[in-house]
Motif scaffolding. Structure first.
Motif, short mmCIF file in Angstrom:
data_model
loop_
_atom_site.label_atom_id
_atom_site.label_comp_id
_atom_site.label_asym_id
_atom_site.label_seq_id
_atom_site.Cartn_x
_atom_site.Cartn_y
_atom_site.Cartn_z
N TYR A 102 0.37 23.10 -97.99
CA TYR A 102 1.19 21.97 -97.54
C TYR A 102 0.64 21.48 -96.21
CZ TYR A 102 4.88 23.37 -100.81
OH TYR A 102 5.60 23.69 -101.94
N VAL A 103 0.66 20.17 -96.02
CA VAL A 103 0.46 19.61 -94.68
C VAL A 103 1.81 19.06 -94.29
CG1 VAL A 103 -0.69 17.87 -93.27
CG2 VAL A 103 -1.98 19.07 -95.06
N ILE A 104 2.30 19.52 -93.15
CA ILE A 104 3.62 19.14 -92.66
C ILE A 104 3.45 18.37 -91.35
CG2 ILE A 104 5.90 20.00 -91.97
CD1 ILE A 104 5.19 22.60 -93.57
N ALA A 105 4.02 17.16 -91.33
CA ALA A 105 3.94 16.31 -90.14
C ALA A 105 4.84 16.89 -89.04
CB ALA A 105 4.38 14.89 -90.48
N PRO A 106 4.62 16.50 -87.79
CA PRO A 106 5.45 17.01 -86.70
C PRO A 106 6.94 16.74 -86.86
CG PRO A 106 3.48 15.99 -85.81
CD PRO A 106 3.50 15.69 -87.29
N ASP A 107 7.31 15.72 -87.64
CA ASP A 107 8.73 15.46 -87.88
C ASP A 107 9.34 16.38 -88.95
OD1 ASP A 107 7.82 14.45 -90.32
OD2 ASP A 107 8.60 12.43 -90.01
N GLY A 108 8.52 17.29 -89.50
CA GLY A 108 9.02 18.26 -90.47
C GLY A 108 8.92 17.82 -91.92
N ARG A 109 8.35 16.66 -92.16
CA ARG A 109 8.21 16.15 -93.53
C ARG A 109 6.88 16.59 -94.15
NH1 ARG A 109 13.02 14.37 -95.19
NH2 ARG A 109 14.06 13.26 -93.53
N VAL A 110 6.95 16.96 -95.42
CA VAL A 110 5.74 17.29 -96.18
C VAL A 110 4.99 15.99 -96.45
CG1 VAL A 110 4.87 18.18 -98.38
CG2 VAL A 110 6.79 19.33 -97.25
N VAL A 111 3.72 15.93 -96.04
CA VAL A 111 2.92 14.73 -96.25
C VAL A 111 1.80 14.94 -97.27
CG1 VAL A 111 3.46 13.72 -94.01
CG2 VAL A 111 1.43 15.18 -94.26
N PHE A 112 1.56 16.20 -97.64
CA PHE A 112 0.51 16.48 -98.61
C PHE A 112 0.78 17.84 -99.23
CE2 PHE A 112 -3.51 18.50 -99.75
CZ PHE A 112 -4.05 17.55 -100.61
N VAL A 113 0.49 17.94 -100.55
CA VAL A 113 0.63 19.20 -101.28
C VAL A 113 -0.58 19.37 -102.19
CG1 VAL A 113 2.03 20.56 -102.88
CG2 VAL A 113 3.13 18.90 -101.37
N HIS A 114 -1.15 20.56 -102.18
CA HIS A 114 -2.21 20.90 -103.14
C HIS A 114 -1.89 22.28 -103.69
CE1 HIS A 114 -6.06 20.95 -105.10
NE2 HIS A 114 -6.37 22.09 -104.51
N SER A 115 -1.63 22.34 -104.99
CA SER A 115 -1.30 23.61 -105.64
C SER A 115 -2.31 23.86 -106.76
CB SER A 115 0.13 23.56 -106.20
OG SER A 115 0.56 24.85 -106.55
N GLU A 116 -3.18 24.81 -106.51
CA GLU A 116 -4.27 25.12 -107.44
C GLU A 116 -4.68 26.56 -107.16
OE1 GLU A 116 -7.08 25.09 -110.19
OE2 GLU A 116 -5.98 23.23 -109.83
N MET A 117 -4.80 27.38 -108.21
CA MET A 117 -5.14 28.79 -107.96
C MET A 117 -6.56 28.98 -107.47
SD MET A 117 -2.55 30.57 -107.85
CE MET A 117 -3.23 32.21 -107.71
N SER A 118 -7.47 28.06 -107.74
CA SER A 118 -8.80 28.16 -107.15
C SER A 118 -8.68 27.80 -105.67
CB SER A 118 -9.77 27.20 -107.84
OG SER A 118 -11.00 27.19 -107.12
N TRP A 119 -9.24 28.61 -104.82
CA TRP A 119 -9.16 28.40 -103.38
C TRP A 119 -10.10 27.30 -102.89
CZ3 TRP A 119 -13.63 28.84 -100.59
CH2 TRP A 119 -14.70 29.46 -101.24
N LYS A 120 -11.05 26.91 -103.71
CA LYS A 120 -12.19 26.12 -103.26
C LYS A 120 -11.87 24.74 -102.67
CE LYS A 120 -15.29 28.58 -106.28
NZ LYS A 120 -16.18 28.52 -107.42
N GLU A 121 -10.80 24.08 -103.09
CA GLU A 121 -10.50 22.73 -102.60
C GLU A 121 -9.44 22.68 -101.50
OE1 GLU A 121 -12.05 19.83 -103.50
OE2 GLU A 121 -13.45 21.12 -104.59
N HIS A 122 -8.77 23.79 -101.24
CA HIS A 122 -7.64 23.78 -100.31
C HIS A 122 -8.03 23.34 -98.90
CE1 HIS A 122 -4.27 25.40 -102.73
NE2 HIS A 122 -5.29 25.76 -103.50
N VAL A 123 -9.13 23.86 -98.39
CA VAL A 123 -9.53 23.53 -97.03
C VAL A 123 -9.93 22.07 -96.92
CG1 VAL A 123 -11.21 24.00 -95.20
CG2 VAL A 123 -10.17 25.90 -96.45
N ALA A 124 -10.80 21.61 -97.79
CA ALA A 124 -11.27 20.21 -97.73
C ALA A 124 -10.12 19.23 -97.91
CB ALA A 124 -12.34 19.97 -98.78
#
Length: 174
Positions: A140-162
């Motif tokens: 999850y990427v969470i903005a400073p206001d506490g709202r989720v702005v991005f979600v990536h759910s995938e068991m392969s770790w390879k794309e999470h960082v990018a």
């Protein structure tokens, strides 16, 4: 023993869809837990973390398994880029504090904290793997206001960082 854990994890994952997660725009559930940074324990409070800017909160199934170790090392390598974009990174798993203390040194290389995700936190973030105490690999990427702005759910770790880094950079441009 690791092969048994990996086999059980794969069986549980095969039976559960990865699509479940908090939707973008949702307020991230607040929590307080214990964690470790470079082997040293500390108290982690989500609201406090968000005072410093956006947060990448990534859940991973189990410390010292192959994918989780590779993912932690990839986040560690990318920490200068996350810092430049103004974001913090926190890894979350159901592992106990002694395991996380060791993992924070060996896999995270002391560059970002990892924390214990209780059953309630795993449930609140909708990342539970049925019939196990483990979490799905969800970032999850969470903005400073506490709202989720991005979600990536995938068991392969390879794309999470990018993908999370791209989301943080996009958030900074807003």
């Amino acid at each position: 023993m690791r092969r048994l854990i990996a086999a059980a994890l794969l069986a549980a994952l095969a039976a559960s869809p990865l699509g479940a997660s908090l939707p973008v725009g949702t307020r991230a559930p607040d929590f307080t837990t214990t964690g470790a940074l470079n082997g040293k324990p500390f108290r982690l409070h989500l609201k406090e973390q968000l005072r410093h800017g956006p947060l990448v909160l990534y859940f991973y199934p189990k410390a010292f398994t192959e994918g989780c170790t590779l993912e932690a090392k990839a986040f560690s390598d990318a920490m200068p880029d996350f810092r430049k974009a103004g974001a913090r990174v926190v890894g979350m798993s159901a592992d106990d504090l002694p395991t996380l203390q060791k993992f924070s040194v060996e896999a995270c290389r002391g560059k970002f904290p990892v924390a214990t995700a209780s059953k309630d936190v795993i449930s609140a973030y909708d990342v539970s793997i049925p019939a196990t105490p483990l979490s799905k690999r969800t970032s999850y990427v969470i903005a400073p206001d506490g709202r989720v702005v991005f979600v990536h759910s995938e068991m392969s770790w390879k794309e999470h960082v990018a993908r999370t880094l791209a989301a943080v950079r996009a958030l900074k441009k807003r």
